[in-house]
Write a protein that holds these residues in place. Structure first.
Motif, PDB file in Angstrom:
ATOM      1  N   VAL A  41       0.845  -1.189   0.000  1.00 42.88           N
ATOM      2  CA  VAL A  41       0.000   0.000   0.000  1.00 42.88           C
ATOM      3  C   VAL A  41       0.879   1.237   0.000  1.00 42.88           C
ATOM      4  O   VAL A  41       1.766   1.384   0.849  1.00 42.88           O
ATOM      5  N   GLN A  45      -2.676   5.647  -1.356  1.00 42.76           N
ATOM      6  CA  GLN A  45      -3.721   4.721  -0.932  1.00 42.76           C
ATOM      7  C   GLN A  45      -4.035   4.878   0.555  1.00 42.76           C
ATOM      8  O   GLN A  45      -5.198   4.846   0.965  1.00 42.76           O
ATOM      9  N   THR A 508      -5.936   5.446  -7.664  1.00 43.96           N
ATOM     10  CA  THR A 508      -4.807   5.110  -6.791  1.00 43.96           C
ATOM     11  C   THR A 508      -4.530   3.615  -6.759  1.00 43.96           C
ATOM     12  O   THR A 508      -3.542   3.177  -6.162  1.00 43.96           O
ATOM     13  N   LEU A 510      -6.461   1.519  -5.263  1.00 45.49           N
ATOM     14  CA  LEU A 510      -7.038   0.953  -4.048  1.00 45.49           C
ATOM     15  C   LEU A 510      -8.238   0.071  -4.367  1.00 45.49           C
ATOM     16  O   LEU A 510      -8.431  -0.979  -3.743  1.00 45.49           O
TER      17      LEU A 510
END
Length: 632
Positions: A41, A45, A508, A510
């Motif tokens: 990550v 994120q 992003t 995510l």
């Protein structure tokens, strides 16, 4: 069949087309990175997760308006350079936003024309059986909600449903929650039935070049709606706690708070106006009527001068009465029963009305809005969640769903309630809207728009609906003021702000990472389990936050799941559409649920009793239908 191993995803500089616009760019570029099934990550994120976590927390907390929370979330992502500043408000020009606004205006035009009343009249023959009443009212609500705003359909039918229940000796609590839930089920059937469907259609357009059409939702939505309505009418309503009402069906018992007070010679009240008497006293009271020389003056003006010998019909608590009598030197002159008989007479009526979501009374007191002087209305009592409030009326901020007991002139009350966006419940002859009985014209305009967009596909849906709204204004079905008032600006701001936030979730990476986690959770299970998982998660979110926000946030994740499985995105998007519109566990999940809370006397924990088994039924019916109609 086991899921195939997802291929590596390459994410380079963010200059690709996204939900921020065709030429959106980021201020800083990164070297390309290869991301596998268990990515690390990154900072962006983490920032998006933090903003979304705070957004959900404030949504659930409920103390701040959800549109303000969504706007703050958008601004936060702009400040941390996740959303480009020059595209921050691009969501407000999104087709979904335009379509939702247009549908709200058209819904108001249909209500004004009297077209909706034609269906409501049919309910008078529903009989006295609770099952028949619930089946009839819920069926009509679902049918209307497929084409007009959910809250609008509920508002039109709720007074009729309450009268039917009271006349049959049934508690309104047995019919109002089914009515609210039916208004949500009906929205599943068409593109314009509910904002989540409009949102999902635009996401599909982004990935495939073609949005879901007007009736693409019907094969799944109609099956789910029919199954849900059958469950509610036959079984579900029996699970709802039955709240007892008075023998006359009223939510209020105010006779113990009504008194007749005589102004004797030498009283300080002699020569004062009602307003001056109130300003000089520490007690809170309402002068509902004056009897002077055997002549009755109901709903007197606050500037009416009081005289010795007048008998005042006063609504107050026992403590306030003692203070008023001592301060002004008044005498108790009559019984509760005689005072009650003076409240409504001749042109003065006492009526119940519920505070609607767009009411200017929301979060304000009657003193703030100067209800007596500006609108010529006395507030006699407040019922909140089925219980009469014992707090000081002038200091009590009103909430959506509060039922108000009002005293007003019969001829002035309908217009006043319309200005205040309050829905009349008890007094017959009152209605919402002007009811111009131009039903055929309104239906023709709306039908023409649907024909142009859905059948002939000559116009995009947002253009067709906006055109229908404009024509309704031109032919007089809507005044310019009503056009602006009919739009729920909180929903518009929420949707316009959340679209870039949802885009940040996708850009992003995510959304793809969350999708990978969902695929990993489903493991070697069949694809239908992943579809069911997406539906249930969307359903859970919609019970906690606004259903439009749930759809905006879940759609990118659903697309990511489809990509990971190398499957069609359609079944996953359809699962989000169904789940986001199935907010049945709490009163905060949808405005319709909140609107019936006061008139039905429901408590927060009552909703899951019907809502939980209903959501199980919806899931059990929706997943097979999605697989049949939209195979992965």
């Amino acid at each position: 069949m086991p899921h195939p191993l997802p291929p590596p995803l390459r994410r380079g500089p963010r200059t690709a087309r996204g939900r921020f616009g065709r030429h959106s760019t980021r201020r800083r570029d990164r070297a390309p990175a290869v991301v596998y099934a268990s990515p690390v990550v990154d900072t962006d994120q983490l920032l998006v997760v933090l903003v979304l976590a705070l957004t959900f927390a404030f949504f659930v907390w409920g103390r701040w308006r959800y549109d303000a929370v969504a706007l703050l979330a958008l601004l936060a992502l702009v400040l941390v350079d996740i959303v480009p500043g020059d595209a921050a408000f691009a969501g407000f020009g999104h087709p979904a936003v335009v379509t939702v606004a247009g549908v709200l205006v058209v819904s108001r035009g249909l209500q004004n024309s009297g077209a909706v009343d034609l269906l409501a009249r049919w309910l008078t023959s529903a009989g006295s059986s609770p099952t028949r009443q619930i089946a009839a009212t819920s069926g009509v609500a679902a049918g209307l909600s497929a084409f007009i705003n959910n809250v609008g359909a509920l508002a039109v039918l709720m007074p009729t449903a309450i009268r039917l229940a009271r006349h049959a000796g049934n508690s309104p609590s047995s019919v109002l929650m089914p009515l609210a839930f039916a208004s949500l089920l009906g929205g599943l059937v068409t593109l314009v039935g509910t904002p989540p469907n409009i949102v999902i259609a635009t996401f599909r357009s982004d990935v495939s070049g073609e949005a879901f059409a007007m009736f693409d939702f019907a094969p799944v939505g109609l099956g789910v709606a029919l199954a849900g309505l059958a469950f509610i009418a036959l079984v579900g309503w029996r699970l709802i706690p039955q709240r007892e009402v008075d023998s006359d069906g009223s939510l209020f018992e105010i006779s113990d708070y009504l008194f007749e007070l005589r102004i004797p010679d030498g009283s300080s009240a002699h020569g004062q106006s009602i307003a001056e008497l109130g300003a000089a006293s520490d007690a809170e009271f309402v002068v509902a009527a004056i009897v002077r020389n055997e002549r009755r003056l109901a709903l007197p003006s606050s500037f009416e001068t009081l005289r010795a010998g007048d008998v005042l019909v006063v609504e107050a608590s026992g403590e306030a009465l003692d203070v008023l009598v001592a301060e002004a030197g008044l005498e108790v002159a009559g019984s509760h029963e005689s005072a009650l008989s003076e409240l409504g007479s001749g042109d003065v009526v006492v009526a119940e009305a519920v505070v609607m979501p767009d009411s200017p009374l929301r979060a304000r007191t009657v003193v703030d809005v100067d209800l007596r002087r500006r609108h010529h209305i006395n507030l006699l009592a407040i019922s909140r969640r089925g219980r009469q409030s014992r707090s000081r009326l002038g200091e009590t901020p009103l909430e959506v769903g509060d039922v108000l007991l009002l005293q007003a002139n019969r001829g002035e009350l309908p217009a006043a309630l319309e200005r205040l966006s309050c829905l009349p419940l008890a007094e017959r002859g009152l209605s919402v809207g002007r009811r111009e009985r131009r039903a055929l014209l309104a239906v023709s305009i709306f039908g023409g728009a649907l024909l142009m967009a859905a059948a002939l596909r000559l116009l995009p849906i947002q253009v067709a609906i906006a055109g229908a709204a404009a024509v309704m204004g031109l032919v007089g079905l809507l005044s310019p003021k009503e056009i602006y008032e009919s739009i729920d600006w909180k929903v518009i701001v929420l949707l316009g702000a959340m679209i870039p936030v949802g885009g940040a979730l996708e850009e992003t990476g995510l959304a793809a990472d969350i999708a990978g986690a969902l695929v990993a959770v489903s493991g070697d299970l069949p694809t239908w389990t992943t579809i069911a998982l997406v539906l249930v998660i969307a359903m859970f979110l919609s019970d906690l936050v606004n259903n439009t926000a749930a759809a905006v946030l879940m759609a990118p994740i659903a697309l990511g799941v489809a990509s990971r499985l190398a499957a069609s995105p359609d079944p996953f998007l359809m699962a989000v559409a169904v789940g986001a519109s199935a907010a049945f566990l709490t009163p905060i999940g949808h405005q319709s649920n909140l609107l019936v809370m006061g008139p039905g006397g429901y408590r927060f924990g009552d909703y899951w009793r019907l809502g939980l088994p209903l959501e199980v039924v919806i899931t059990a019916v929706a997943v097979p239908l999605i697989l049949l109609v939209w195979p992965p």
